[in-house]
Design a protein around this motif. Sequence first.
Motif, PDB file in Angstrom:
ATOM      1  N   GLY A 104      -2.334  -0.017  -6.008  1.00  0.00           N
ATOM      2  CA  GLY A 104      -1.027   0.163  -5.662  1.00  0.00           C
ATOM      3  C   GLY A 104      -0.886   0.623  -7.199  1.00  0.00           C
ATOM      4  O   GLY A 104       0.689   0.965  -7.672  1.00  0.00           O
ATOM      5  N   ALA A 105      -1.129   2.042  -6.881  1.00  0.00           N
ATOM      6  CA  ALA A 105      -1.009   3.556  -7.785  1.00  0.00           C
ATOM      7  C   ALA A 105       0.085   3.831  -7.618  1.00  0.00           C
ATOM      8  O   ALA A 105       0.939   4.284  -6.811  1.00  0.00           O
ATOM      9  N   ALA A 106       0.559   4.738  -8.248  1.00  0.00           N
ATOM     10  CA  ALA A 106       1.862   5.363  -8.278  1.00  0.00           C
ATOM     11  C   ALA A 106       2.305   6.525  -7.808  1.00  0.00           C
ATOM     12  O   ALA A 106       1.102   7.488  -8.089  1.00  0.00           O
ATOM     13  N   ARG A 107       2.807   6.770  -6.502  1.00  0.00           N
ATOM     14  CA  ARG A 107       2.389   8.461  -5.387  1.00  0.00           C
ATOM     15  C   ARG A 107       4.639   8.574  -5.871  1.00  0.00           C
ATOM     16  O   ARG A 107       4.693   7.806  -5.338  1.00  0.00           O
ATOM     17  N   LEU A 108       4.356   9.915  -6.148  1.00  0.00           N
ATOM     18  CA  LEU A 108       5.017  11.104  -6.066  1.00  0.00           C
ATOM     19  C   LEU A 108       5.715  11.161  -4.943  1.00  0.00           C
ATOM     20  O   LEU A 108       5.060  11.570  -3.659  1.00  0.00           O
ATOM     21  N   ASP A 109       7.056  10.623  -4.188  1.00  0.00           N
ATOM     22  CA  ASP A 109       7.800  11.329  -3.552  1.00  0.00           C
ATOM     23  C   ASP A 109       8.618  11.991  -3.607  1.00  0.00           C
ATOM     24  O   ASP A 109       9.864  12.458  -3.660  1.00  0.00           O
ATOM     25  N   VAL A 110       8.101  14.099  -3.156  1.00  0.00           N
ATOM     26  CA  VAL A 110       8.794  15.396  -3.166  1.00  0.00           C
ATOM     27  C   VAL A 110       9.622  15.878  -2.570  1.00  0.00           C
ATOM     28  O   VAL A 110       8.416  15.984  -1.507  1.00  0.00           O
ATOM     29  N   ASP A 111      10.258  16.576  -2.418  1.00  0.00           N
ATOM     30  CA  ASP A 111      11.023  17.165  -1.571  1.00  0.00           C
ATOM     31  C   ASP A 111      10.517  18.338  -0.745  1.00  0.00           C
ATOM     32  O   ASP A 111      10.260  18.633  -1.783  1.00  0.00           O
ATOM     33  N   ALA A 112      11.329  19.192  -0.437  1.00  0.00           N
ATOM     34  CA  ALA A 112      10.730  20.385   0.310  1.00  0.00           C
ATOM     35  C   ALA A 112      11.458  21.367  -0.882  1.00  0.00           C
ATOM     36  O   ALA A 112      10.457  22.443  -1.112  1.00  0.00           O
ATOM     37  N   ASP A 113      13.184  21.084  -1.960  1.00  0.00           N
ATOM     38  CA  ASP A 113      13.112  21.799  -2.504  1.00  0.00           C
ATOM     39  C   ASP A 113      12.001  21.499  -4.021  1.00  0.00           C
ATOM     40  O   ASP A 113      12.350  22.281  -4.847  1.00  0.00           O
ATOM     41  N   GLY A 114      11.007  20.305  -4.005  1.00  0.00           N
ATOM     42  CA  GLY A 114      10.442  20.075  -5.712  1.00  0.00           C
ATOM     43  C   GLY A 114      10.976  19.000  -6.363  1.00  0.00           C
ATOM     44  O   GLY A 114      10.829  18.786  -7.412  1.00  0.00           O
ATOM     45  N   PHE A 115      12.285  18.891  -5.551  1.00  0.00           N
ATOM     46  CA  PHE A 115      12.879  17.655  -6.986  1.00  0.00           C
ATOM     47  C   PHE A 115      11.532  16.426  -6.236  1.00  0.00           C
ATOM     48  O   PHE A 115      11.567  16.385  -4.728  1.00  0.00           O
ATOM     49  N   ILE A 116      12.092  15.570  -7.109  1.00  0.00           N
ATOM     50  CA  ILE A 116      11.369  14.194  -6.274  1.00  0.00           C
ATOM     51  C   ILE A 116      12.441  12.938  -6.333  1.00  0.00           C
ATOM     52  O   ILE A 116      12.975  12.807  -7.706  1.00  0.00           O
ATOM     53  N   ARG A 117      11.922  12.365  -5.696  1.00  0.00           N
ATOM     54  CA  ARG A 117      13.446  11.911  -5.076  1.00  0.00           C
ATOM     55  C   ARG A 117      12.490  10.092  -4.978  1.00  0.00           C
ATOM     56  O   ARG A 117      13.884   9.268  -4.805  1.00  0.00           O
ATOM     57  N   GLY A 118      11.981  10.023  -5.218  1.00  0.00           N
ATOM     58  CA  GLY A 118      11.326   8.680  -5.477  1.00  0.00           C
ATOM     59  C   GLY A 118      10.247   8.225  -6.081  1.00  0.00           C
ATOM     60  O   GLY A 118       8.938   8.852  -5.900  1.00  0.00           O
ATOM     61  N   VAL A 119       9.712   6.967  -5.701  1.00  0.00           N
ATOM     62  CA  VAL A 119       7.949   6.742  -6.651  1.00  0.00           C
ATOM     63  C   VAL A 119       7.926   5.776  -5.591  1.00  0.00           C
ATOM     64  O   VAL A 119       8.032   4.813  -4.974  1.00  0.00           O
ATOM     65  N   ASP A 120       6.422   6.054  -5.042  1.00  0.00           N
ATOM     66  CA  ASP A 120       5.509   4.652  -3.591  1.00  0.00           C
ATOM     67  C   ASP A 120       4.514   4.174  -4.490  1.00  0.00           C
ATOM     68  O   ASP A 120       4.132   5.362  -4.978  1.00  0.00           O
ATOM     69  N   TYR A 121       4.897   2.474  -4.097  1.00  0.00           N
ATOM     70  CA  TYR A 121       3.005   2.150  -4.491  1.00  0.00           C
ATOM     71  C   TYR A 121       2.181   2.187  -3.238  1.00  0.00           C
ATOM     72  O   TYR A 121       1.908   0.692  -3.312  1.00  0.00           O
ATOM     73  N   SER A 122       2.246   2.067  -2.341  1.00  0.00           N
ATOM     74  CA  SER A 122       2.058   2.225  -1.476  1.00  0.00           C
ATOM     75  C   SER A 122      -0.038   2.339  -1.663  1.00  0.00           C
ATOM     76  O   SER A 122       0.464   2.776  -1.989  1.00  0.00           O
ATOM     77  N   ASP A 123      -0.850   1.849  -0.576  1.00  0.00           N
ATOM     78  CA  ASP A 123      -1.839   2.087  -0.758  1.00  0.00           C
ATOM     79  C   ASP A 123      -2.433   3.126   0.462  1.00  0.00           C
ATOM     80  O   ASP A 123      -3.619   2.972   0.605  1.00  0.00           O
ATOM     81  N   GLU A 124      -1.645   3.806   1.296  1.00  0.00           N
ATOM     82  CA  GLU A 124      -1.440   4.332   2.285  1.00  0.00           C
ATOM     83  C   GLU A 124      -2.149   5.840   1.696  1.00  0.00           C
ATOM     84  O   GLU A 124      -1.062   6.436   0.731  1.00  0.00           O
ATOM     85  N   VAL A 125      -3.003   6.795   1.735  1.00  0.00           N
ATOM     86  CA  VAL A 125      -3.783   8.131   1.122  1.00  0.00           C
ATOM     87  C   VAL A 125      -3.606   8.736   2.541  1.00  0.00           C
ATOM     88  O   VAL A 125      -3.763   8.953   3.226  1.00  0.00           O
ATOM     89  N   GLY A 126      -2.910  10.012   2.380  1.00  0.00           N
ATOM     90  CA  GLY A 126      -2.858  10.951   3.704  1.00  0.00           C
ATOM     91  C   GLY A 126      -2.543  12.440   2.564  1.00  0.00           C
ATOM     92  O   GLY A 126      -3.203  12.986   1.314  1.00  0.00           O
ATOM     93  N   GLU A 127      -3.103  13.822   3.265  1.00  0.00           N
ATOM     94  CA  GLU A 127      -3.484  14.964   2.704  1.00  0.00           C
ATOM     95  C   GLU A 127      -2.066  15.614   1.873  1.00  0.00           C
ATOM     96  O   GLU A 127      -2.237  16.613   0.771  1.00  0.00           O
ATOM     97  N   ASP A 128      -1.148  15.159   2.360  1.00  0.00           N
ATOM     98  CA  ASP A 128       0.350  15.289   1.366  1.00  0.00           C
ATOM     99  C   ASP A 128       0.399  14.174   0.206  1.00  0.00           C
ATOM    100  O   ASP A 128       1.510  14.431  -0.138  1.00  0.00           O
ATOM    101  N   SER A 129       0.387  13.586  -0.111  1.00  0.00           N
ATOM    102  CA  SER A 129      -0.067  12.213  -0.928  1.00  0.00           C
ATOM    103  C   SER A 129       0.276  13.077  -2.860  1.00  0.00           C
ATOM    104  O   SER A 129      -0.784  14.035  -2.821  1.00  0.00           O
ATOM    105  N   CYS A 130       1.265  12.854  -3.794  1.00  0.00           N
ATOM    106  CA  CYS A 130       1.083  13.312  -4.532  1.00  0.00           C
ATOM    107  C   CYS A 130       1.333  11.963  -5.252  1.00  0.00           C
ATOM    108  O   CYS A 130       1.949  11.582  -5.738  1.00  0.00           O
ATOM    109  N   PHE A 131       0.331  12.887  -6.252  1.00  0.00           N
ATOM    110  CA  PHE A 131      -0.194  11.939  -7.223  1.00  0.00           C
ATOM    111  C   PHE A 131      -0.197  12.264  -8.377  1.00  0.00           C
ATOM    112  O   PHE A 131      -0.053  13.616  -8.765  1.00  0.00           O
ATOM    113  N   SER A 132       0.770  11.163  -9.785  1.00  0.00           N
ATOM    114  CA  SER A 132       1.157  11.692 -11.189  1.00  0.00           C
ATOM    115  C   SER A 132      -0.096  12.035 -11.603  1.00  0.00           C
ATOM    116  O   SER A 132      -0.789  11.332 -11.589  1.00  0.00           O
TER     117      SER A 132
END
Length: 375
Positions: A164-192
């Motif tokens: 349940g570690a925090a992952r950042l939801d970063v949009d195409a313009d480089g702004f952060i829209r939210g924080v996700d706590y799911s356990d799924e990790v992908g290549e595009d996952s953004c970790f603070s």
Amino acid sequence: MNNTFAIVYAGHGNQLLGDLLSYRCVAGMPLAGRFRNIDFLFTNLADSGVRNVGLITQRNYQSLVEHVGSGAAWDMNKKQGGLAVLAPFDQGTGTELYRGFGDAMFAKRYFLDRQLGQYCLVLDTDVVYREDYNRMLDALNEKEADIVLLYSHDARLISNEVMGAARLDVDADGFIRGVDYSDEVGEDSCFSLGACLMDKGLLQRLIEDACAEGRYNFVTDVLEPALRKYKVAGVEHMGYAARISSVKSYFDISKDMIDPEVREELFVAHGPVHTRIKDAPPVRFAAGCRVEESVFGNGCDVFGHVSGSVVFRGVTIDRGADVKNCVVMQNARIGQGAHLRNAIIDKDVVVRPNARIVGTPDLPVVIRKGSIIEA
């Protein structure tokens, strides 16, 4: 970044680090034979031009305070500003531990009040990376953002043991829209990376509002609500990044220090990492010893066999000892004929002749500081 000061939170660290935190906090974790984890962050700050730093301590911080001293190793020993060690329980507000980074900063709001810099850089201490924080200030101005966070795609920032570690939801313009706590990790996952830059006044308001409502976690209680009201931009860190969150993650990070590419990234590409100087002779490799793919701090005496290991200052490895895939901390002594595999040997440990310590790469054995291991 002359108009920026920093607050560094030396929290105790994740409980999954176990005995490694018995005598230190996570900021003081030894790395690469002669460094502490705090050295990387302080070097980043110094190289970015930030030398006005408040270091908030919480538990087991004595060795950390001794290590950083006046901050001279990072040119932070100034007549005005410089390094300020902010000890707990100094305001007569109780003797309880901080309930989070937000609570710690609220307790030290007097430090914030007296700072003349416009911007505050907030840093956590359980991460290892090299970065120029000027990139965050540039993003704050170029994107007209209120807050800037540093993030990375490096999967070493997430541990299988920490769910349940925090992952950042970063949009195409480089702004952060939210924080996700799911356990799924992908290549595009953004970790603070635990680095946050904002205006000092905004930080004070956010901290005071959260703590007034009994909310003390910096990410969930301060930053997440700010996403709904302010423009929060992200800056991607390019390069090595890892988080010390468990015994295995610390063991893996220590092993990473043997990799030439990682060493190039951390210690050469961005300039040297500064640390407290301890005078000692070079490593003595005695006749008949055998060393393979290992890192040593100065002052060691090596008579036995060492491979795939990180060995800190002042360690003695006697003749006939066999040390493989281990981390051996300062002033430990490995006796004649001892057999060590996949172990973390803390400071001042004595391993008696012919003793055996055997772990696995996924479950390394930790020998507590000052222990004596008999055969």
